[in-house]
Design an enzyme around this catalytic site. Structure first.
Site, PDB file in Angstrom:
ATOM      1  N   GLU A 212       4.364  -3.612   8.222  1.00 15.25           N
ATOM      2  CA  GLU A 212       4.101  -4.880   7.532  1.00 15.25           C
ATOM      3  C   GLU A 212       2.758  -5.466   7.957  1.00 15.25           C
ATOM      4  O   GLU A 212       2.008  -6.007   7.143  1.00 15.25           O
ATOM      5  CB  GLU A 212       5.206  -5.913   7.832  1.00 15.25           C
ATOM      6  CG  GLU A 212       6.606  -5.513   7.403  1.00 15.25           C
ATOM      7  CD  GLU A 212       6.861  -5.688   5.913  1.00 15.25           C
ATOM      8  OE1 GLU A 212       5.950  -6.096   5.176  1.00 15.25           O
ATOM      9  OE2 GLU A 212       7.994  -5.393   5.489  1.00 15.25           O
TER      10      GLU A 212
ATOM     11  N   ARG B  99      -0.132  -5.880   5.075  1.00 16.71           N
ATOM     12  CA  ARG B  99      -0.492  -7.253   4.697  1.00 16.71           C
ATOM     13  C   ARG B  99      -1.778  -7.700   5.358  1.00 16.71           C
ATOM     14  O   ARG B  99      -2.697  -8.201   4.710  1.00 16.71           O
ATOM     15  CB  ARG B  99       0.622  -8.225   5.084  1.00 16.71           C
ATOM     16  CG  ARG B  99       1.942  -7.901   4.431  1.00 16.71           C
ATOM     17  CD  ARG B  99       2.915  -9.057   4.563  1.00 16.71           C
ATOM     18  NE  ARG B  99       4.290  -8.571   4.486  1.00 16.71           N
ATOM     19  CZ  ARG B  99       5.324  -9.305   4.094  1.00 16.71           C
ATOM     20  NH1 ARG B  99       5.161 -10.554   3.743  1.00 16.71           N
ATOM     21  NH2 ARG B  99       6.530  -8.795   4.053  1.00 16.71           N
TER      22      ARG B  99
ATOM     23  N   ASP C 134      10.379   4.337  -0.884  1.00 19.72           N
ATOM     24  CA  ASP C 134       9.459   4.159  -2.017  1.00 19.72           C
ATOM     25  C   ASP C 134       7.994   4.516  -1.801  1.00 19.72           C
ATOM     26  O   ASP C 134       7.438   5.393  -2.440  1.00 19.72           O
ATOM     27  CB  ASP C 134       9.569   2.717  -2.532  1.00 19.72           C
ATOM     28  CG  ASP C 134       9.537   1.680  -1.410  1.00 19.72           C
ATOM     29  OD1 ASP C 134       9.220   2.045  -0.265  1.00 19.72           O
ATOM     30  OD2 ASP C 134       9.834   0.509  -1.683  1.00 19.72           O
TER      31      ASP C 134
ATOM     32  N   GLU D 240       7.050  -5.612  -8.149  1.00 20.78           N
ATOM     33  CA  GLU D 240       7.009  -4.214  -8.610  1.00 20.78           C
ATOM     34  C   GLU D 240       6.959  -4.054 -10.127  1.00 20.78           C
ATOM     35  O   GLU D 240       6.235  -3.203 -10.639  1.00 20.78           O
ATOM     36  CB  GLU D 240       8.171  -3.415  -8.022  1.00 20.78           C
ATOM     37  CG  GLU D 240       7.960  -3.031  -6.565  1.00 20.78           C
ATOM     38  CD  GLU D 240       8.051  -4.200  -5.600  1.00 20.78           C
ATOM     39  OE1 GLU D 240       8.714  -5.208  -5.951  1.00 20.78           O
ATOM     40  OE2 GLU D 240       7.466  -4.134  -4.512  1.00 20.78           O
TER      41      GLU D 240
ATOM     42  N   THR E  32      -0.088  -0.851  -0.862  1.00 19.34           N
ATOM     43  CA  THR E  32       1.233  -1.216  -1.355  1.00 19.34           C
ATOM     44  C   THR E  32       1.469  -2.725  -1.314  1.00 19.34           C
ATOM     45  O   THR E  32       2.490  -3.200  -1.787  1.00 19.34           O
ATOM     46  CB  THR E  32       2.338  -0.442  -0.605  1.00 19.34           C
ATOM     47  OG1 THR E  32       3.541  -0.487  -1.381  1.00 19.34           O
ATOM     48  CG2 THR E  32       2.581  -1.013   0.774  1.00 19.34           C
TER      49      THR E  32
END
Ligand SMILES: *[C@@H]1O[C@H](CO)[C@@H](O)[C@H](O)[C@H]1NC(C)=O
Length: 572
Positions: free
Chosen positions: A152, A156, A280, A467, A554
């Site tokens: 994360e 980010r 994913d 998404e 992502t």
């Protein structure tokens, strides 16, 4: 955006883990950001192709809709800045911020939002955010109470810094990115080379808990590779590349990956195979790693092709009556013997899976062109259309057989995701089961855990996730079909109607099938960095971030395509 395991559990392991790890870890190396003040790695470099002129008319902006999205961003940001400037997370109903760790924030929300502001040309907001970074951001945070998640933090914060650097050319961001990456790097020092899932940024140690999500280990590569290229520090590259090698070696005969790995020996542990949480973005980053380095690393094309073949065979399914496409999950074991060879199917699709439709369409039009079309590209003078991709929308004759298969599946899976928006709010739930709903026979799916007339389940929520909007953005750019803009506008309006707070900010909707909506006190950072960015890009002129020149991490942070100067070690 692919995320979320059990953070409570990680918190517990944190304290124990640090004690153990400090004992075994030698003093870590520290390189100050100033070590990378070398010239010659200017940002803004993109790969030039011989001919960029297109005979295909550019997609123009839809200005009123684009500006409505900008206004929504301002509504979300101004509330955060008023109530919680600098905090990692924002609670818009109680008007307060919280940090991931008691030792202070690491810029989760601010850094995540920088590039959206730059793209939207929000000068006032950008100045406020960049000044906060300059004056207040530090990664010297302990996080012993609740460790920082390696993945994360990378997608980010590192991703946000790198995109802000690329778009602004402000070297400050590269220095911060280097500092952060150096604090994360010790997490890769495991016996297998797979990273620890948590890191103590202040102590510069990974937290050894033996297990890591597959998607978390394989969704750091775009960020560290770009940083390696920008700084010339190969260590960033080789650490994340090694992870891909380990996963490739461990993968199953069906070319798919279970969602959990052992970071000591690099093997898979008995766990589901799915395109939703914890699986994913492994698949997403296979294609994007290949595209990132200007298609110079065929090993990722091979892995991507193999994985997609496995997905078509094992996971893509259609509902019995209306033939709605979705992806199922494989649950291990049951039949006795080796868990790797005995699976049962579960008809469960996370909202997270909705990235897949757009990704398949992007793959079909970039890496699966028909042979004659690829040759035409090499000799632009002979080509009907000298731009670097196929027509818009692509003629099926321009795609290879695999390209046609993937394009068709991408379109159908995106349609399937739009089916899950047929709810009372127009929002899609966190998890859909593709089994008939006794309460609503016209729907061939239902919300996981919700019973007709019963209370809403946890998975009935919509957390402002990106998404579907991500896939709609890609589908719009690749087809120019206005139906994709219409869908995106429908989602935007649902957000405006049900998630917007009059006092500022947007909140999670607890049950997508109940109006008026009840809200949860959370505005996720990915609403600013992803959902609103993809909506903005869908209504902006297509010269804003042309698809040929960028890959999106992502967390929707755009990174430029480049020809690598570092020599990859993981090759065919
Ligand atoms: C969170 O951390 C920031 C520093 O990054 C600090 O300004 C703020 O007061 C902290 N908020 C809380 C609620 O502790």
């Amino acid at each position: 955006m692919r995320r979320r395991t059990s953070l409570q559990l990680i918190g517990l392991l944190c304290v124990v883990g640090i004690a153990a790890h400090l004992y075994f870890t030698p003093a870590s190396r520290y390189r100050s950001p100033a070590d990378f003040e070398e010239p010659g790695f200017g940002s803004g470099e993109i790969v030039e192709e011989e001919e960029r002129e297109s005979t295909i008319p550019r997609l123009p902006a839809d200005k009123p809709k684009r500006d409505a999205v900008v206004a929504a961003f301002k509504h979300a940001w101004s509330a955060y800045a008023r109530d919680a400037m600098g905090a990692d997370e924002y609670h818009p109903i109680s008007h307060r911020g919280t940090n991931l760790s008691r030792s202070g924030g690491i810029g989760y929300t601010v850094v995540d939002a920088l590039d959206t502001m730059l793209l939207m040309r929000l000068d006032k907001e950008y100045t406020q955010a960049s000044e906060w970074v300059r004056n207040s951001l530090t990664f010297d945070r302990d996080g012993r109470d609740r460790c920082f998640n390696t993945f994360e933090t990378t997608i980010r914060v590192l991703g946000g810094l790198l995109s802000a650097y690329h778009l602004s050319s402000d070297k400050m961001y590269l220095n911060y990115a280097t500092d952060l990456a150096d604090r994360l790097l010790p997490s890769f020092n495991t016996p297998s080379g797979l990273p620890h899932s948590s890191t103590n940024l202040q102590l510069r140690v990974g937290i050894p808990d033996g297990s890591v999500s597959t998607a978390e280990a394989t969704t750091l590569q775009l960020e560290f590779r770009y940083l390696a290229e920008q700084t010339g520090n190969k260590e960033y590259w080789y650490k994340v590349e090694k992870v891909m090698q380990v996963v490739d070696k461990a993968k199953l005969p069906n070319n798919l990956v279970p969602i959990s790995m052992n970071s000591n020996d690099g093997s898979f542990t008995p766990s589901e195979i799915r395109l939703g949480s914890r699986g994913d973005s492994y698949y997403e980053y296979l294609l994007k790693q290949y595209l990132q380095t200007a298609r110079t690393e065929p090993v990722y094309l091979r892995m991507y092709q193999d994985a997609m073949a496995g997905i078509h065979k094992e996971l893509i399914r259609q509902t019995p009556k209306r033939k709605v496409w979705y992806t199922a999950e494989l649950i291990p074991g049951g039949g006795g013997g080796d868990w790797r060879t005995s699976w049962s199917l579960q008809h469960k699709q996370d909202h997270l899976v909705c990235f897949l439709g757009g990704s398949l369409m992007l793959g079909a039009t970039t890496v699966h062109l028909a042979e004659h079309h690829r040759q035409a590209k090499r000799a632009p003078a002979l080509s009907r259309s000298p731009h670097s991709g196929p027509s818009r929308p692509p003629h099926m004759s321009e795609l290879s057989e695999i390209g046609k298969r993937d394009w068709n599946a991408g379109v159908k899976l995106l349609d399937g995701c739009m089916e899950t928006h047929k709810t009372a709010t127009g929002m899609s739930p966190e998890i859909a089961m593709f089994l008939p709903d006794p309460g609503q026979p016209e729907r061939e799916w239902h919300i996981k855990g919700s019973k007709p007339g019963g209370p809403a389940s946890y998975d009935a929520r919509y957390m402002l996730r990106p998404e579907t909007t991500e896939s709609l953005f890609l589908a719009w750019r690749l087809t120019g079909d206005p139906k994709y803009r219409d869908h995106a506008w429908g989602i935007f309006q649902a957000i405006e109607q049900h998630a917007k707070l009059p006092g500022g900010g947007y909140a999670t909707v607890l049950d997508v099938d109940t109006v008026p909506a009840r809200l949860d006190d959370k505005q996720e950072t990915f609403f600013l960095s992803e959902t609103l960015k993809y909506l903005y890009l869908t209504f902006a002129d297509e010269s804003v971030l042309p698809l040929e020149d960028y890959v999106f991490n992502t967390e929707a942070h755009p990174l430029p395509v480049f020809k690598p100067t570092i020599k990859p070690r993981f090759t065919l």
